[in-house]
Design a protein around this motif. Structure first.
Motif, PDB file in Angstrom:
ATOM      1  N   THR A 119       0.810  -1.220   0.000  1.00  0.00           N
ATOM      2  CA  THR A 119       0.000   0.000   0.000  1.00  0.00           C
ATOM      3  C   THR A 119       0.843   1.269   0.000  1.00  0.00           C
ATOM      4  O   THR A 119       0.421   2.301  -0.538  1.00  0.00           O
ATOM      5  N   GLY A 120       2.021   1.212   0.601  1.00  0.00           N
ATOM      6  CA  GLY A 120       2.849   2.402   0.666  1.00  0.00           C
ATOM      7  C   GLY A 120       3.750   2.604  -0.530  1.00  0.00           C
ATOM      8  O   GLY A 120       4.047   3.748  -0.907  1.00  0.00           O
ATOM      9  N   LEU A 121       4.184   1.514  -1.181  1.00  0.00           N
ATOM     10  CA  LEU A 121       5.157   1.605  -2.268  1.00  0.00           C
ATOM     11  C   LEU A 121       4.562   1.416  -3.645  1.00  0.00           C
ATOM     12  O   LEU A 121       5.162   1.855  -4.632  1.00  0.00           O
ATOM     13  N   VAL A 122       3.418   0.752  -3.733  1.00  0.00           N
ATOM     14  CA  VAL A 122       2.799   0.485  -5.034  1.00  0.00           C
ATOM     15  C   VAL A 122       1.492   1.263  -5.189  1.00  0.00           C
ATOM     16  O   VAL A 122       1.308   2.030  -6.137  1.00  0.00           O
ATOM     17  N   GLN A 123       0.581   1.065  -4.244  1.00  0.00           N
ATOM     18  CA  GLN A 123      -0.707   1.748  -4.327  1.00  0.00           C
ATOM     19  C   GLN A 123      -0.625   3.203  -3.871  1.00  0.00           C
ATOM     20  O   GLN A 123      -1.496   4.005  -4.195  1.00  0.00           O
ATOM     21  N   LEU A 124       0.416   3.529  -3.094  1.00  0.00           N
ATOM     22  CA  LEU A 124       0.618   4.887  -2.575  1.00  0.00           C
ATOM     23  C   LEU A 124      -0.622   5.390  -1.833  1.00  0.00           C
ATOM     24  O   LEU A 124      -1.100   6.509  -2.047  1.00  0.00           O
ATOM     25  N   LEU A 125      -1.136   4.545  -0.946  1.00  0.00           N
ATOM     26  CA  LEU A 125      -2.275   4.903  -0.110  1.00  0.00           C
ATOM     27  C   LEU A 125      -1.801   5.158   1.316  1.00  0.00           C
ATOM     28  O   LEU A 125      -0.745   4.689   1.731  1.00  0.00           O
ATOM     29  N   GLY A 126      -2.598   5.893   2.071  1.00  0.00           N
ATOM     30  CA  GLY A 126      -2.262   6.162   3.462  1.00  0.00           C
ATOM     31  C   GLY A 126      -0.996   6.979   3.622  1.00  0.00           C
ATOM     32  O   GLY A 126      -0.248   6.782   4.580  1.00  0.00           O
ATOM     33  N   LEU A 127      -0.743   7.919   2.709  1.00  0.00           N
ATOM     34  CA  LEU A 127       0.495   8.674   2.765  1.00  0.00           C
ATOM     35  C   LEU A 127       0.550   9.635   3.951  1.00  0.00           C
ATOM     36  O   LEU A 127       1.637   9.996   4.407  1.00  0.00           O
TER      37      LEU A 127
ATOM     38  N   THR B 173     -10.525   7.055   8.565  1.00  0.00           N
ATOM     39  CA  THR B 173     -10.577   7.649   7.224  1.00  0.00           C
ATOM     40  C   THR B 173      -9.385   7.232   6.361  1.00  0.00           C
ATOM     41  O   THR B 173      -9.231   7.777   5.256  1.00  0.00           O
ATOM     42  N   ASN B 174      -8.569   6.331   6.857  1.00  0.00           N
ATOM     43  CA  ASN B 174      -7.435   5.865   6.061  1.00  0.00           C
ATOM     44  C   ASN B 174      -7.952   5.121   4.837  1.00  0.00           C
ATOM     45  O   ASN B 174      -8.715   4.158   4.949  1.00  0.00           O
ATOM     46  N   CYS B 175      -7.522   5.562   3.665  1.00  0.00           N
ATOM     47  CA  CYS B 175      -8.049   4.979   2.430  1.00  0.00           C
ATOM     48  C   CYS B 175      -7.641   3.528   2.263  1.00  0.00           C
ATOM     49  O   CYS B 175      -8.267   2.791   1.499  1.00  0.00           O
ATOM     50  N   ILE B 176      -6.595   3.082   2.964  1.00  0.00           N
ATOM     51  CA  ILE B 176      -6.213   1.671   2.890  1.00  0.00           C
ATOM     52  C   ILE B 176      -7.328   0.794   3.431  1.00  0.00           C
ATOM     53  O   ILE B 176      -7.731  -0.202   2.818  1.00  0.00           O
ATOM     54  N   VAL B 177      -7.865   1.161   4.597  1.00  0.00           N
ATOM     55  CA  VAL B 177      -8.895   0.347   5.250  1.00  0.00           C
ATOM     56  C   VAL B 177     -10.154   0.297   4.397  1.00  0.00           C
ATOM     57  O   VAL B 177     -10.720  -0.776   4.142  1.00  0.00           O
ATOM     58  N   MET B 178     -10.593   1.458   3.938  1.00  0.00           N
ATOM     59  CA  MET B 178     -11.817   1.494   3.133  1.00  0.00           C
ATOM     60  C   MET B 178     -11.616   0.826   1.778  1.00  0.00           C
ATOM     61  O   MET B 178     -12.512   0.153   1.263  1.00  0.00           O
ATOM     62  N   ALA B 179     -10.432   0.986   1.205  1.00  0.00           N
ATOM     63  CA  ALA B 179     -10.172   0.374  -0.103  1.00  0.00           C
ATOM     64  C   ALA B 179     -10.224  -1.141  -0.026  1.00  0.00           C
ATOM     65  O   ALA B 179     -10.778  -1.796  -0.917  1.00  0.00           O
ATOM     66  N   ARG B 180      -9.651  -1.737   1.021  1.00  0.00           N
ATOM     67  CA  ARG B 180      -9.675  -3.193   1.148  1.00  0.00           C
ATOM     68  C   ARG B 180     -11.084  -3.688   1.450  1.00  0.00           C
ATOM     69  O   ARG B 180     -11.476  -4.782   1.032  1.00  0.00           O
ATOM     70  N   ALA B 181     -11.845  -2.903   2.201  1.00  0.00           N
ATOM     71  CA  ALA B 181     -13.237  -3.292   2.463  1.00  0.00           C
ATOM     72  C   ALA B 181     -14.037  -3.338   1.168  1.00  0.00           C
ATOM     73  O   ALA B 181     -14.819  -4.265   0.933  1.00  0.00           O
TER      74      ALA B 181
ATOM     75  N   VAL C 221       2.084   7.794   6.818  1.00  0.00           N
ATOM     76  CA  VAL C 221       3.434   7.383   6.416  1.00  0.00           C
ATOM     77  C   VAL C 221       4.409   8.547   6.533  1.00  0.00           C
ATOM     78  O   VAL C 221       5.523   8.409   7.052  1.00  0.00           O
ATOM     79  N   LEU C 222       3.986   9.712   6.108  1.00  0.00           N
ATOM     80  CA  LEU C 222       4.870  10.862   6.111  1.00  0.00           C
ATOM     81  C   LEU C 222       4.942  11.550   7.473  1.00  0.00           C
ATOM     82  O   LEU C 222       5.971  12.124   7.825  1.00  0.00           O
ATOM     83  N   ALA C 223       3.867  11.490   8.237  1.00  0.00           N
ATOM     84  CA  ALA C 223       3.817  12.240   9.499  1.00  0.00           C
ATOM     85  C   ALA C 223       4.370  11.458  10.679  1.00  0.00           C
ATOM     86  O   ALA C 223       4.987  12.032  11.581  1.00  0.00           O
ATOM     87  N   ILE C 224       4.162  10.149  10.725  1.00  0.00           N
ATOM     88  CA  ILE C 224       4.496   9.349  11.897  1.00  0.00           C
ATOM     89  C   ILE C 224       5.833   8.645  11.769  1.00  0.00           C
ATOM     90  O   ILE C 224       6.402   8.190  12.755  1.00  0.00           O
ATOM     91  N   SER C 225       6.390   8.575  10.576  1.00  0.00           N
ATOM     92  CA  SER C 225       7.601   7.778  10.360  1.00  0.00           C
ATOM     93  C   SER C 225       8.871   8.500  10.789  1.00  0.00           C
ATOM     94  O   SER C 225       9.900   8.403  10.122  1.00  0.00           O
ATOM     95  N   THR C 226       8.830   9.230  11.905  1.00  0.00           N
ATOM     96  CA  THR C 226      10.037   9.878  12.415  1.00  0.00           C
ATOM     97  C   THR C 226      10.867   8.938  13.276  1.00  0.00           C
ATOM     98  O   THR C 226      11.984   9.282  13.648  1.00  0.00           O
ATOM     99  N   SER C 227      10.324   7.777  13.626  1.00  0.00           N
ATOM    100  CA  SER C 227      11.072   6.778  14.385  1.00  0.00           C
ATOM    101  C   SER C 227      10.478   5.408  14.125  1.00  0.00           C
ATOM    102  O   SER C 227       9.331   5.286  13.670  1.00  0.00           O
ATOM    103  N   ILE C 228      11.239   4.371  14.418  1.00  0.00           N
ATOM    104  CA  ILE C 228      10.757   3.001  14.221  1.00  0.00           C
ATOM    105  C   ILE C 228       9.563   2.714  15.122  1.00  0.00           C
ATOM    106  O   ILE C 228       8.552   2.150  14.687  1.00  0.00           O
ATOM    107  N   ILE C 229       9.654   3.106  16.390  1.00  0.00           N
ATOM    108  CA  ILE C 229       8.606   2.791  17.352  1.00  0.00           C
ATOM    109  C   ILE C 229       7.287   3.423  16.925  1.00  0.00           C
ATOM    110  O   ILE C 229       6.234   2.763  16.924  1.00  0.00           O
ATOM    111  N   ASN C 230       7.316   4.700  16.570  1.00  0.00           N
ATOM    112  CA  ASN C 230       6.085   5.373  16.143  1.00  0.00           C
ATOM    113  C   ASN C 230       5.500   4.715  14.906  1.00  0.00           C
ATOM    114  O   ASN C 230       4.297   4.447  14.823  1.00  0.00           O
ATOM    115  N   GLY C 231       6.349   4.463  13.912  1.00  0.00           N
ATOM    116  CA  GLY C 231       5.859   3.898  12.662  1.00  0.00           C
ATOM    117  C   GLY C 231       5.292   2.503  12.823  1.00  0.00           C
ATOM    118  O   GLY C 231       4.198   2.199  12.342  1.00  0.00           O
TER     119      GLY C 231
END
Length: 238
Positions: A31-39, A121-129, A42-52
Motif C-alpha cells: 500500500t505504501g510503495l505500489v498503491q501509494l495509499l495512506g500517505l 478515514t485511512n483509504c487503505i482500510v476502506m479500499a480493502r473493504a 506514512v509521512l507524518a508518523i515515520s520519524t522513528s521506528i517505534i512510532n511507525g
C-alpha cells in the motif's frame, strides 16, 4: 512408429491462495510503495521506528478485523447503504483500538495523537473493504487486511529507521513507550557529538525524499528481476 517420449521437467509449484494474498499485501501490491495509499500517516508518523511500527500494527489490526466483519455481513447489507455501513464498522473498531492504546499504552497514545482516530478515514482500510472484503470469505478477507496492514508497517519501519538514524543518530528511541522503563535500554545511540542528526530527515521533505527512494528501490529491484527472468527464458529457448 514408436516416438521416444521426452521427459519434461516438473512444473513449478503454483502458490496457494493464502500465500498469494499474503505476498500481494506485503510486497506486490504494497500500500505504501505500489498503491501509494495512506500517505498521511506514512509521512507524518515515520520519524522513528517505534512510532511507525506502532501505528502500522494498529492499522493492520483494524484492517484485518474490519475485513472479517464486513465479509461476514456483506450479503445482508443493501447496496444503497453499503459504504456508510462499512465506515460505521471501521469506526467502531478504531474506537476500540483507540481506547485500548489509551488505557494500556498512554505514553504512546499521546505521541500518536490524532493519527489513531484517523485510521477510520485511512483509504487503505476502506479500499480493502470495498475491493476485497465485500467480495470474499471471512478468513481470506482477514488475511488480506492483515497483510496489507503489515506491508504498510514494513514501509513505516524502514522509513522510520532511516529518518531516525539520520535525524537523531539513534534507533528504537521511545521504546519505553511500549515496553516500559526497561525499553530505555533498547535505544541505540549511533551518533556522536552534540548534534549527531540531520534535521531535514525529521521534517516533511525528508519523509518525501525517503519514501521516494524506497519506491525507486522497489521498482529497480522488480525491473532487475524481470530482466533476469527474460534472460533465463532466452537461454532455455536457445
Amino acid at each position: 512408429m514408436h516416438m521416444a517420449s521426452e521427459t519434461l521437467p516438473d512444473p513449478a509449484p503454483v502458490p496457494g491462495p493464502w500465500r498469494t494474498i499474503f505476498l500481494n499485501g506485503l510486497w506486490k501490491q504494497n500500500t505504501g510503495l505500489v498503491q501509494l495509499l495512506g500517505l498521511c500517516p506514512v509521512l507524518a508518523i515515520s520519524t522513528s521506528i517505534i512510532n511507525g511500527v506502532s501505528l502500522g500494527l494498529a492499522t493492520a489490526l483494524v484492517t484485518a478485523l474490519s475485513g472479517g466483519a464486513i465479509a461476514a455481513v456483506r450479503d445482508h447489507i443493501p447496496s444503497e447503504i453499503r459504504n456508510p455501513v462499512f465506515i460505521l464498522i471501521i469506526a467502531a473498531l478504531v474506537t476500540c483500538v483507540d481506547l485500548l492504546i489509551n488505557a494500556y499504552l498512554h505514553g504512546l497514545y499521546t505521541v500518536l495523537g490524532i493519527f489513531i482516530p484517523l485510521i477510520t478515514t485511512n483509504c487503505i482500510v476502506m479500499a480493502r473493504a470495498e475491493a476485497f472484503a465485500s467480495r470474499n470469505p471471512v478468513r481470506a478477507s482477514m488475511l488480506d487486511g492483515f497483510s496489507m496492514g503489515l506491508g504498510l508497517t514494513l514501509v513505516l519501519a524502514v522509513l522510520g529507521a532511516v529518518r531516525e538514524l539520520l535525524g537523531r543518530g539513534t534507533l528504537l528511541s521511545g521504546a519505553e513507550l511500549v515496553f516500559g522503563p526497561a525499553g530505555k535500554a533498547m535505544t541505540l545511540h549511533l551518533g556522536s557529538g552534540a548534534s549527531p542528526g540531520f534535521l531535514l530527515a525529521l521534517l516533511p521533505p525528508g519523509a518525501f525524499f525517503g519514501l521516494g527512494l524506497l519506491v525507486a528501490l522497489k521498482q529497480w529491484h522488480e525491473a532487475r528481476q524481470r530482466q533476469q527472468t527474460a534472460a533465463t527464458i532466452r537461454e532455455i529457448a536457445t
